[in-house]
Scaffold this active site. Structure first.
Site, PDB file in Angstrom:
ATOM      1  N   CYS A 197      56.442  19.981  95.364  1.00  0.00           N
ATOM      2  CA  CYS A 197      56.531  19.812  96.875  1.00  0.00           C
ATOM      3  C   CYS A 197      55.999  18.465  96.936  1.00  0.00           C
ATOM      4  CB  CYS A 197      55.656  20.762  97.603  1.00  0.00           C
ATOM      5  SG  CYS A 197      56.123  20.912  99.176  1.00  0.00           S
ATOM      6  N   HIS A 235      58.370  26.022  95.312  1.00  0.00           N
ATOM      7  CA  HIS A 235      57.106  26.503  94.760  1.00  0.00           C
ATOM      8  C   HIS A 235      57.320  27.562  93.742  1.00  0.00           C
ATOM      9  CE1 HIS A 235      54.019  24.680  97.748  1.00  0.00           C
ATOM     10  NE2 HIS A 235      55.132  24.706  98.517  1.00  0.00           N
ATOM     11  N   GLU A 241      54.820  28.716  92.030  1.00  0.00           N
ATOM     12  CA  GLU A 241      53.769  29.677  91.931  1.00  0.00           C
ATOM     13  C   GLU A 241      53.896  30.720  93.218  1.00  0.00           C
ATOM     14  OE1 GLU A 241      52.859  27.044  95.535  1.00  0.00           O
ATOM     15  OE2 GLU A 241      53.759  26.726  93.317  1.00  0.00           O
TER      16      GLU A 241
END
Length: 399
Positions: free
Chosen positions: A285, A370, A372
């Site tokens: 990001c 993302h 995660e």
């Protein structure tokens, strides 16, 4: 109590008050996630913004503090169609109303969030005010709204001093499955599933030391690495590159974070030094954007950004499409990317914008989305495994 959301174009929404009792001016953005409102609220990337949730009912499962992505909520305000004040969930600690009140986050409920989202999509992201003042004066407010900027928010959300999260890899009888879902809970929750021994390969990041530059990092970035056995040392955003490299990490992570990447001039200079090293780097990001700026590329602000858990991205190497979690308002400009420095690795299927880069001749790859997750799909969690593989085979390009 009557509450008003006033946009800088003069549009006014009337609703009811939720959260803390205060007036705020902020950048208004929308998120399309159907669940995970707590993770949205505690994502540091929302610092300087007020978030409108497009899903109509928010708060029905309350606040489960184990799911928080940081120690506190970061948005300036919260905008919903309907706020559930009576949650139903055995894991619930407090209601979302209590959470907003305790942390000083004001909000508005009862407005047409679809209409607000349509305005932001058609006219672009704009600033707004949440106020309970029924005697507001648009002539006075609109100039204030137009002059508002989020400013340099990275330093505000970053940790104050470095700390270490030791590897916490748990091995089942058959071992975790390589490339499996990212583990959002300490006990891995739904990430552990039944599988045949023949399909199992142990994730092996044990003993690897990762330096995570905290630009506003969600907790699950460090947890995703620690769950794979890596020892993660988290550094404040303005840590000099010399200090990070002096600790001799096996790899470096650049995290997500808030604001305009071009505001991070000092951080960009230090990232340029990290790029010049031979240490493998994985960036997410804001970290992805800062690495691009550090190597001569450019970024620009999107009309309304990508925020939600349902964005398709295509891996240009394999042709496979993954559904991703995203939260960004800026993007790398592909027209100003030097292919001798980096080439596109992922692209957004919806609008064709860049979603990742592979750096030529370097052990460096970056993504705009993302991996995660939390909230969102866990399709791209394999990228952490790719990073571990890169660290284990230093000198071989895997990005």
């Amino acid at each position: 109590m009557k509450t008003f959301l006033i946009l800088e174009d003069g549009t006014v929404f009337e609703g009811t008050h939720i959260g803390a009792k205060k007036e705020i001016i902020s950048e208004i953005v929308f998120n399309t996630s159907m669940a995970g409102y707590l993770e949205v609220l505690t994502d540091p990337s929302y610092a300087g913004q007020a978030v409108c949730m497009t899903y109509p009912l928010i708060g029905n499962y309350g606040i489960c503090k184990d799911d928080m992505e940081s120690k506190r909520p970061w948005p300036d305000g919260f905008i919903v169609r309907e706020l559930s004040r009576v949650p139903s969930n055995f894991r619930c600690d407090i209601t979302i109303q209590q959470f907003l009140e305790q942390n000083g986050v004001p909000g508005i409920a009862g407005i047409d969030t679809r209409a607000l989202t349509r305005i932001l999509r058609e006219k672009g992201t704009m600033n707004g005010m949440i106020t309970t003042n029924e005697n507001y004066n648009l002539d006075e407010i609109i100039p204030q709204l137009k002059s508002y900027t989020t400013g340099k928010v990275v330093e505000r959300v970053s940790c104050e001093e470095k700390y270490t999260l030791p590897g916490t890899q748990k091995i089942e009888e058959n071992g975790p499955l390589s490339g499996s879902s990212v583990f959002c809970k300490e006990d891995y929750g739904a990430g552990i599933r039944e599988r045949k021994p023949s399909l199992v390969k142990t994730l092996n990041g044990k003993g690897l030391r990762v330096a995570l530059l905290d630009l506003g990092a969600k907790d699950n970035i460090a947890k995703s690495l620690a769950a794979r056995g890596c020892d993660v040392t988290v550094y404040p955003a303005r840590t000099p590159a010399a200090e990070i490299l002096g600790d001799k990490p096996d790899g470096i992570m650049l995290s997500n974070g808030p604001g305009d990447p071009k505001e991070c001039t000092i951080i960009i200079e230090e990232i340029r030094k990290l790029y010049a090293s031979d240490v493998p780097i994985f960036a997410i990001c804001l970290g992805h954007q800062l690495m691009a700026l550090a190597t001569g590329a450019d970024t620009f602000k999107m009309k309304y950004g990508h925020r939600g858990g349902n964005h398709p991205v295509k891996d240009l190497k394999t042709g496979r499409v993954y559904i991703s979690s995203q939260n960004h308002g800026y993007v790398v400009d592909m027209d100003k990317l030097d292919p001798k420095v980096a080439v596109p690795a992922f692209v957004n299927v919806n609008d064709g914008t860049n979603e990742g880069l592979s750096y030529t001749g370097k052990n460096i790859f970056t993504v705009q989305f993302h991996p995660e997750a939390c909230p969102g799909p866990q399709d791209s969690a394999y990228l952490f495994d790719r990073f571990i593989n890169m660290m284990q085979k230093e000198g071989t390009i895997h990005a």
